[in-house]
Design a protein around this motif. Structure first.
Motif, mmCIF file in Angstrom:
data_model
loop_
_atom_site.group_PDB
_atom_site.id
_atom_site.type_symbol
_atom_site.label_atom_id
_atom_site.label_comp_id
_atom_site.label_asym_id
_atom_site.label_seq_id
_atom_site.Cartn_x
_atom_site.Cartn_y
_atom_site.Cartn_z
ATOM 1 N N ASN A 43 29.213 -4.001 -16.035
ATOM 2 C CA ASN A 43 30.228 -3.185 -15.372
ATOM 3 C C ASN A 43 30.087 -1.692 -15.649
ATOM 4 N N LYS A 44 28.996 -1.319 -16.355
ATOM 5 C CA LYS A 44 28.739 0.100 -16.599
ATOM 6 C C LYS A 44 27.587 0.548 -15.688
ATOM 7 N N THR A 45 27.086 1.748 -15.919
ATOM 8 C CA THR A 45 25.952 2.199 -15.111
ATOM 9 C C THR A 45 24.768 1.274 -15.353
ATOM 10 N N THR A 46 24.152 0.830 -14.267
ATOM 11 C CA THR A 46 23.108 -0.200 -14.365
ATOM 12 C C THR A 46 21.872 0.191 -13.571
ATOM 13 N N LEU A 47 20.713 0.006 -14.181
ATOM 14 C CA LEU A 47 19.440 0.203 -13.503
ATOM 15 C C LEU A 47 18.871 -1.164 -13.148
ATOM 16 N N ILE A 48 18.697 -1.417 -11.856
ATOM 17 C CA ILE A 48 18.112 -2.676 -11.393
ATOM 18 C C ILE A 48 16.617 -2.456 -11.166
ATOM 19 N N VAL A 49 15.801 -3.300 -11.777
ATOM 20 C CA VAL A 49 14.347 -3.161 -11.666
ATOM 21 C C VAL A 49 13.775 -4.424 -11.037
ATOM 22 N N THR A 50 13.123 -4.255 -9.897
ATOM 23 C CA THR A 50 12.486 -5.386 -9.214
ATOM 24 C C THR A 50 10.969 -5.245 -9.317
ATOM 25 N N ALA A 51 10.255 -6.343 -9.101
ATOM 26 C CA ALA A 51 8.795 -6.321 -9.220
ATOM 27 C C ALA A 51 8.168 -5.499 -8.099
ATOM 28 N N GLU A 52 8.648 -5.699 -6.898
ATOM 29 C CA GLU A 52 8.173 -4.965 -5.728
ATOM 30 C C GLU A 52 9.368 -4.337 -5.025
ATOM 31 N N LYS A 53 9.100 -3.416 -4.122
ATOM 32 C CA LYS A 53 10.186 -2.785 -3.378
ATOM 33 C C LYS A 53 10.909 -3.824 -2.538
ATOM 34 N N ASP A 54 12.210 -3.957 -2.756
ATOM 35 C CA ASP A 54 13.030 -4.931 -2.031
ATOM 36 C C ASP A 54 14.048 -4.160 -1.198
ATOM 37 N N GLU A 55 13.783 -4.081 0.088
ATOM 38 C CA GLU A 55 14.631 -3.287 0.979
ATOM 39 C C GLU A 55 16.061 -3.790 1.015
ATOM 40 N N LEU A 56 16.243 -5.107 0.942
ATOM 41 C CA LEU A 56 17.599 -5.667 0.995
ATOM 42 C C LEU A 56 18.409 -5.269 -0.237
ATOM 43 N N VAL A 57 17.799 -5.393 -1.412
ATOM 44 C CA VAL A 57 18.482 -5.015 -2.655
ATOM 45 C C VAL A 57 18.758 -3.514 -2.663
#
Length: 206
Positions: A148-162
Motif C-alpha cells: 500500500n506504499k509506493t511500489t515499483l513493479i518489475v516485469t521480465a519483458e515490456k507488458d503493455e497491459l500492466v
C-alpha cells in the motif's frame, strides 16, 4: 537465500532461490548515493538560456547625466536592476551529465536490491498477466499483497497491459528487468518482481 513466490490472491505458491553473491551483498550507501546523483543529473536537459546585460537589445547610451539629477548614477537602462535589463549570472546551456562505469552501476543496483530484500521490501509474484486493461485489477493485486506504499513493479519483458493498467495509480511505477535502475529501487518503498523478472536479473548479472 529464498523468497516466497505469491499469486495474485496473495497466497504463497512456491519459493525462488536467489544467488547470495548477487542478492545478499553488503549495503554500500556511498556508492548508491553516487549513482543516484549521476542518474538524476543525467536527466537534466541543461537547456536554460537567458541574456546578460551585454546581450539584451538597447541601452547603448547613458540614460541621464552623471551628476546633478539627485538620482543614482546609471550607465545603461539595460543593467540588471531595470525592466528589460540583462540577467545577473545568466544561466546558459550546459551539460550536467556525469559518467559512471558499468561495474559501479551494477554493484549499486545489487547492493540496493540486497538491502531491500533484507528489509522485507521485495515481493515476488508468479505472474502479472492481465486479460484486459483494468486499473482496479492491478490495485486489487497490490492490496492482496499488502503493498500500500509506493511500489515499483518489475516485469521480465515490456507488458503493455500492466503498463497501461498501472498508469492511473499514483504510487505505482512499472519497469522491466533490463531497464531497472538504482534510483527507482531506492525511491520506492516496495518492489514487486515477477518470478521471471528476478530470474532475468540474476541471469544478466551472473
Amino acid at each position: 537465500m529464498e523468497l516466497k513466490v505469491m499469486n495474485k490472491a496473495g497466497k504463497e505458491v512456491g519459493k525462488v532461490e536467489l544467488n547470495d553473491e548477487l542478492f545478499n551483498i553488503e549495503y554500500n550507501e556511498a556508492l548508491i548515493h553516487q549513482i543516484v546523483v549521476a542518474q538524476l543529473a543525467n536527466r537534466r536537459q541543461g537547456t536554460k538560456c537567458t541574456l546578460t546585460r551585454a546581450e539584451v537589445r538597447g541601452g547603448g547610451i547613458k540614460p541621464y547625466r552623471q551628476k546633478g539629477t539627485g538620482r543614482a548614477r546609471q550607465g545603461s537602462i539595460r543593467a540588471p536592476q531595470f525592466i528589460k535589463g540583462g540577467v545577473v549570472f545568466a544561466p546558459k546551456p550546459r551539460d550536467f551529465s556525469k559518467k559512471t562505469n558499468k561495474f559501479a552501476r551494477r554493484l549499486a543496483l545489487l547492493s540496493a536490491l540486497s538491502e531491500k530484500i533484507r528489509q522485507n521490501e521485495v515481493t515476488v509474484i508468479d505472474n502479472l498477466e492481465l486479460k484486459e486493461v483494468k486499473t482496479k485489477e492491478v490495485a486489487a493485486i497490490l492490496k492482496a499483497l499488502n503493498l500500500n506504499k509506493t511500489t515499483l513493479i518489475v516485469t521480465a519483458e515490456k507488458d503493455e497491459l500492466v503498463l497501461r493498467a498501472s498508469g492511473n495509480l499514483e504510487k505505482v511505477e512499472v519497469t522491466t528487468a533490463d531497464l531497472i535502475n538504482v534510483y527507482e529501487v531506492v525511491k520506492n518503498n516496495d518492489c514487486l518482481f515477477t518470478k521471471a523478472a528476478i530470474e532475468k536479473i540474476e541471469e544478466a548479472n551472473a
